[in-house]
Design a protein around this motif. Structure first.
Motif, short mmCIF file in Angstrom:
data_model
loop_
_atom_site.label_atom_id
_atom_site.label_comp_id
_atom_site.label_asym_id
_atom_site.label_seq_id
_atom_site.Cartn_x
_atom_site.Cartn_y
_atom_site.Cartn_z
N GLY A 1 0.81 -1.12 -0.12
CA GLY A 1 -0.09 0.07 0.14
C GLY A 1 0.64 1.12 -0.01
O GLY A 1 0.17 2.47 0.12
N ARG A 2 2.06 0.97 -0.30
CA ARG A 2 2.98 2.45 -0.20
C ARG A 2 4.12 2.01 -1.14
O ARG A 2 4.56 1.08 -1.39
N ASP A 3 5.05 3.09 -1.35
CA ASP A 3 5.93 3.23 -2.35
C ASP A 3 7.16 2.47 -1.50
O ASP A 3 7.60 2.38 -0.48
N VAL A 4 7.87 1.52 -2.57
CA VAL A 4 9.01 0.93 -2.16
C VAL A 4 10.14 1.75 -1.99
O VAL A 4 10.34 2.81 -3.09
N PRO A 5 10.86 1.76 -1.04
CA PRO A 5 12.17 3.07 -1.15
C PRO A 5 12.93 2.53 -2.40
O PRO A 5 13.25 1.58 -2.82
N GLU A 6 13.49 3.86 -2.89
CA GLU A 6 14.18 3.83 -4.14
C GLU A 6 15.40 2.66 -3.99
O GLU A 6 15.62 2.06 -5.18
N GLU A 7 16.05 2.69 -3.06
CA GLU A 7 17.12 1.95 -3.02
C GLU A 7 16.70 0.40 -2.95
O GLU A 7 17.61 -0.54 -3.23
N LEU A 8 15.54 -0.09 -2.75
CA LEU A 8 15.01 -1.32 -2.69
C LEU A 8 14.21 -1.59 -4.05
O LEU A 8 13.94 -2.84 -4.28
N ALA A 9 13.74 -0.53 -4.95
CA ALA A 9 13.00 -0.75 -5.97
C ALA A 9 13.66 -2.04 -7.07
O ALA A 9 12.84 -2.51 -7.44
N GLU A 10 15.00 -1.85 -7.06
CA GLU A 10 15.36 -2.61 -8.29
C GLU A 10 15.29 -4.27 -7.81
O GLU A 10 14.79 -5.07 -8.38
N ALA A 11 15.54 -4.54 -6.49
CA ALA A 11 15.42 -5.88 -5.93
C ALA A 11 13.73 -6.23 -6.11
O ALA A 11 13.28 -7.39 -6.34
N ALA A 12 12.84 -5.24 -5.73
CA ALA A 12 11.78 -5.24 -5.72
C ALA A 12 10.78 -5.77 -6.94
O ALA A 12 10.27 -6.84 -7.13
N ALA A 13 11.40 -5.16 -8.04
CA ALA A 13 10.86 -5.28 -9.29
C ALA A 13 11.57 -6.77 -9.65
O ALA A 13 10.81 -7.66 -10.19
N ARG A 14 12.67 -7.20 -9.46
CA ARG A 14 13.37 -8.62 -9.55
C ARG A 14 12.16 -9.47 -8.77
O ARG A 14 12.04 -10.71 -9.47
N GLY A 15 12.13 -9.49 -7.80
CA GLY A 15 11.15 -10.45 -6.92
C GLY A 15 9.80 -10.51 -7.50
O GLY A 15 9.40 -11.42 -7.61
N ALA A 16 9.13 -9.20 -7.89
CA ALA A 16 7.85 -9.65 -8.70
C ALA A 16 8.21 -10.46 -10.13
O ALA A 16 7.14 -10.93 -10.40
N GLY A 17 9.17 -10.08 -10.74
CA GLY A 17 9.29 -10.67 -11.79
C GLY A 17 9.41 -12.14 -12.09
O GLY A 17 9.17 -12.88 -12.89
N VAL A 18 9.87 -12.62 -10.89
CA VAL A 18 10.09 -14.11 -10.88
C VAL A 18 9.15 -14.83 -10.23
O VAL A 18 9.01 -16.05 -10.14
N CYS A 19 7.87 -14.19 -9.85
CA CYS A 19 6.80 -15.10 -9.26
C CYS A 19 6.11 -15.72 -10.37
O CYS A 19 5.57 -15.35 -11.52
N PRO A 20 6.06 -17.26 -10.02
CA PRO A 20 5.53 -18.09 -10.94
C PRO A 20 4.05 -18.40 -11.32
O PRO A 20 3.81 -18.70 -12.16
N VAL A 21 3.30 -17.67 -10.41
CA VAL A 21 1.95 -17.47 -10.61
C VAL A 21 1.52 -16.02 -10.90
O VAL A 21 0.15 -15.74 -10.70
N ALA A 22 2.22 -15.17 -11.14
CA ALA A 22 1.97 -13.72 -11.41
C ALA A 22 1.17 -13.14 -10.32
O ALA A 22 0.32 -12.26 -10.67
N ALA A 23 1.38 -13.20 -9.27
CA ALA A 23 0.93 -12.59 -7.93
C ALA A 23 1.37 -11.40 -7.68
O ALA A 23 0.64 -10.47 -6.95
N LEU A 24 2.57 -10.77 -8.16
CA LEU A 24 3.12 -9.83 -8.03
C LEU A 24 3.28 -8.87 -9.36
O LEU A 24 3.27 -9.23 -10.28
N ARG A 25 2.72 -7.47 -9.16
CA ARG A 25 2.88 -6.47 -10.42
C ARG A 25 3.44 -5.17 -9.86
O ARG A 25 3.21 -4.64 -8.98
N VAL A 26 4.32 -4.91 -10.90
CA VAL A 26 4.85 -3.39 -10.44
C VAL A 26 4.28 -2.39 -11.06
O VAL A 26 3.59 -2.48 -11.90
#
Length: 65
Positions: free
Chosen positions: A38-63
């Motif tokens: 419900g809130r913005d991911v800190p800029e320093e964690l954004a790249e890792a968060a996007a990677r985490g979303a991208g590897v979800c095998p059931v597409a439960a995460l979206r940037v």
């Protein structure tokens, strides 16, 4: 940037946690905990968060924005 989670789709594979443990984790019951839900991911964690979303095998995460 935000990560939107479809908790109903999440199957608890934990791949997102492997990519971004500062953002995602599985609790003792195997349920996803998104530390910035419900809130913005800190800029320093954004790249890792996007990677985490991208590897979800059931597409439960979206940037978003």
């Amino acid at each position: 940037m935000r990560i939107v989670v479809d908790y109903d789709r999440c199957e608890g594979h934990g791949l997102c946690e492997e990519q971004a443990p500062e953002v995602f984790r599985l609790d003792d019951a195997g349920d996803l905990v998104h530390r910035f839900d419900g809130r913005d991911v800190p800029e320093e964690l954004a790249e890792a968060a996007a990677r985490g979303a991208g590897v979800c095998p059931v597409a439960a995460l979206r940037v978003a924005g």
